[in-house]
Scaffold this motif. Structure first.
Motif, PDB file in Angstrom:
ATOM      1  N   PHE A 147       0.834  -1.198   0.000  1.00 59.98           N
ATOM      2  CA  PHE A 147       0.000   0.000   0.000  1.00 59.98           C
ATOM      3  C   PHE A 147       0.871   1.252   0.000  1.00 59.98           C
ATOM      4  O   PHE A 147       2.009   1.239   0.482  1.00 59.98           O
ATOM      5  N   ASP A 148       0.311   2.317  -0.517  1.00 59.41           N
ATOM      6  CA  ASP A 148       0.974   3.628  -0.533  1.00 59.41           C
ATOM      7  C   ASP A 148       0.218   4.567   0.387  1.00 59.41           C
ATOM      8  O   ASP A 148      -0.947   4.906   0.124  1.00 59.41           O
ATOM      9  N   HIS A 203       0.987   5.191   7.363  1.00 57.79           N
ATOM     10  CA  HIS A 203       1.313   3.871   6.837  1.00 57.79           C
ATOM     11  C   HIS A 203       1.866   2.958   7.933  1.00 57.79           C
ATOM     12  O   HIS A 203       1.478   1.788   8.055  1.00 57.79           O
ATOM     13  N   LYS A 218       8.175  -0.453   2.426  1.00 46.56           N
ATOM     14  CA  LYS A 218       8.284   0.932   1.983  1.00 46.56           C
ATOM     15  C   LYS A 218       8.722   1.817   3.148  1.00 46.56           C
ATOM     16  O   LYS A 218       8.401   1.555   4.307  1.00 46.56           O
ATOM     17  N   THR A 263       7.783   4.535   4.223  1.00 43.02           N
ATOM     18  CA  THR A 263       6.731   5.169   5.021  1.00 43.02           C
ATOM     19  C   THR A 263       6.158   4.227   6.073  1.00 43.02           C
ATOM     20  O   THR A 263       5.450   4.674   6.980  1.00 43.02           O
TER      21      THR A 263
END
Length: 406
Positions: free
Chosen positions: A130-131, A137, A206, A208
Motif C-alpha cells: 500500500f501507498d 502507513h 516501503k 513510510t
C-alpha cells in the motif's frame, strides 16, 4: 525474610548459578585447559590459571559485545553493543509480555511462533503493498499486525472457553498451520512473494511503513523499543490496576472460585488470549518493520516465540520482571556472537546458560538449598508441626485437669 524468600532473589541467584555452570563448561571445553589438565597433579596451578583465563576471556567478550566495548576508539562505537542488546531485546520483551499475561490467567500460550508469523505477514503485506504517507502507513501496518496476532491466539482462547480444548495442544497445532500458510503465501505471486522472482521472500518494506531509527543510521535500535516499553506499562497497569487484571489473576489462581464469585471464566480465557496474541504479534511487527525491513521469509520469527516462554518464566510473569529478562536475553544474543568471534567459544554455550536459568527457575528449593536460604515451605511445615504439638499438649492438659476434677 521477605527478600530471601521472594521470587526476585531466586531469579537473580538462578542467573548467577547459570553463569557458574556456563563457566564450568567453557573451562572444560577449552583446549588450553585440556592441555594443562594432562599434567594436573604435577602443576595444578596451570590448569586453574588456564581455566580462569578461558572463563574471564569469554565473559569479558560477552560483556563487551552486549554492554560496552572498552576497546572502541569513540564513545559512539563503544555503546553500540548496548543498542544491539536493546534491539535484540525489543521483540523478546513484547512476546514475553504476551506469554506472561497468559500465565497469569492460568494458560500456557506456546503458540508464539504462529502468532508472530501471522502478525508479520499482515504487517508486512500492508508495509509493501500500500501507498500511504508517514506515519499513517506505519500505524496501519502496526494495527494490522496486532489484529492478526490477536485473532490467531483468539482461536485457542475461543476453543478453550467453549469446548475445554487444552491451549497447549491447540497453539502447537496453530504454529504448524501458520508456518505452512505463510510459506505458501511466500511462494504465491500476488500475496507475499516479491514480483519477478521465485524466491520465497517478500519485497522490501516501503520507507513510510518502517519504524524510525532512534539514534541515527549508525545504530539498529528503532522505534519498536519505545513500543515495547509502552507495552510493559500497559501490561503492568492491566494486571495490577484494572478490574480486568483482577479477574485475570482470580481465574489464574482458582477458576472455580472465580466462577462462584461471578466472574465469567470463559470470557476471561478469550480476552486473555486476544491480548496475549496482540502482544506476541507486536514482536512479529518489530521484526518486519524494524529489524528486517528488506523483505522476510518464513524464518522471520527467529525462535523468538519459544524464547519468550523462557523470558516470561525468568520474569516471574510480571511486567517489569519480563522486561528485565528480555534485556538479559537480548544481551545473551548480542554478546554471544562477540564471544564466539573473539574467543572461539561455541555459541551453544550461551544456549546452555539460558537452559540452566530455566532449570534453576523451575527448582526454587534447589536454589535455596545451594545458598542456604530459608524456605517458606519448610517454615510452613515447621509452623504446622508446632501447631499440632501445641494442640496435642492442650488436649492432654485438659484431660489431666478433668481427671483431677473427678
Amino acid at each position: 525474610m521477605k527478600i530471601t524468600q521472594g521470587n526476585a532473589i531466586i531469579s537473580v541467584l538462578a542467573v548467577l548459578l547459570a553463569f557458574v555452570g556456563g563457566g564450568i563448561l567453557i573451562a572444560v571445553t577449552d583446549e588450553q585447559v585440556q592441555a594443562a589438565a594432562k599434567y594436573f597433579f604435577a602443576r595444578p596451578g596451570d590448569t586453574f590459571a588456564a581455566a580462569w583465563d578461558a572463563v574471564w576471556g569469554a565473559y569479558s567478550a560477552l560483556f563487551q559485545g552486549a554492554i560496552y566495548n572498552f576497546g572502541a576508539p569513540t564513545f559512539a562505537r563503544a555503546i553500540r553493543p548496548l543498542t544491539e542488546t536493546l534491539t535484540f531485546a525489543t521483540p523478546l520483551i513484547a512476546a514475553g509480555l504476551g506469554v506472561a499475561l497468559a500465565f497469569r490467567i492460568g494458560m500456557f500460550n506456546i503458540g508464539g511462533r504462529g502468532q508472530m508469523l501471522l502478525a508479520a505477514a499482515a504487517a508486512g503485506y500492508v508495509g509493501f503493498a500500500f501507498d500511504m504517507p508517514f506515519p499513517l502507513h506505519m500505524i496501519v501496518a502496526l494495527i494490522a499486525g496486532l489484529i492478526a496476532g490477536s485473532l490467531w491466539a483468539g482461536i485457542a482462547g475461543f476453543l478453550k472457553a467453549q469446548t475445554g480444548a487444552h491451549e497447549v495442544i491447540v497453539t502447537i497445532m496453530l504454529n504448524y498451520i501458520a508456518y505452512y500458510l505463510v510459506a505458501w503465501m511466500l511462494r504465491t505471486e500476488g500475496l507475499l512473494q516479491a514480483p519477478g522472482t521465485n524466491t520465497p521472500k517478500t519485497p522490501p518494506m516501503k520507507d513510510t511503513a518502517v519504524f524510525p531509527e532512534l539514534f541515527g543510521p549508525q545504530y539498529n535500535l528503532h522505534f519498536g523499543f519505545i513500543l515495547s516499553i509502552a507495552a510493559t506499562f500497559l501490561v503492568a497497569w492491566i494486571l495490577n490496576r484494572s478490574s480486568l487484571g483482577f479477574k485475570f489473576r482470580a481465574v489464574g489462581v482458582n477458576p472455580n472460585a472465580a466462577r462462584v464469585a461471578g466472574i465469567n471464566v470463559k470470557r476471561m480465557y478469550l480476552y486473555g488470549m486476544l491480548i496475549s496474541g496482540a502482544l506476541v504479534g507486536l514482536a512479529g511487527v518489530h521484526q518486519v518493520l524494524g529489524t528486517v525491513t528488506t523483505g522476510f521469509g518464513a524464518d522471520i520469527d527467529a525462535g523468538i516465540g519459544f524464547d519468550a516462554i523462557t523470558v516470561a518464566l525468568l520474569g516471574r510473569s510480571t511486567a517489569w520482571g519480563t522486561f528485565a529478562a528480555g534485556i538479559l536475553f537480548g544481551a545473551f544474543k548480542a554478546g554471544g556472537f562477540a564471544m564466539q568471534a573473539s574467543e572461539q567459544i561455541p555459541i551453544e554455550i550461551v544456549t546452555v546458560v539460558q537452559a540452566l536459568i530455566v532449570l534453576f527457575i523451575a527448582a526454587p528449593p534447589l536454589v535455596r538449598a545451594i545458598f542456604f536460604l530459608p524456605s517458606p515451605e519448610r517454615d510452613r511445615r515447621r509452623a504446622e508441626k508446632a501447631r499440632r504439638k501445641a494442640l496435642k499438649a492442650e488436649v492432654k492438659a485438659d484431660a489431666e485437669l478433668e481427671g483431677v476434677a473427678k
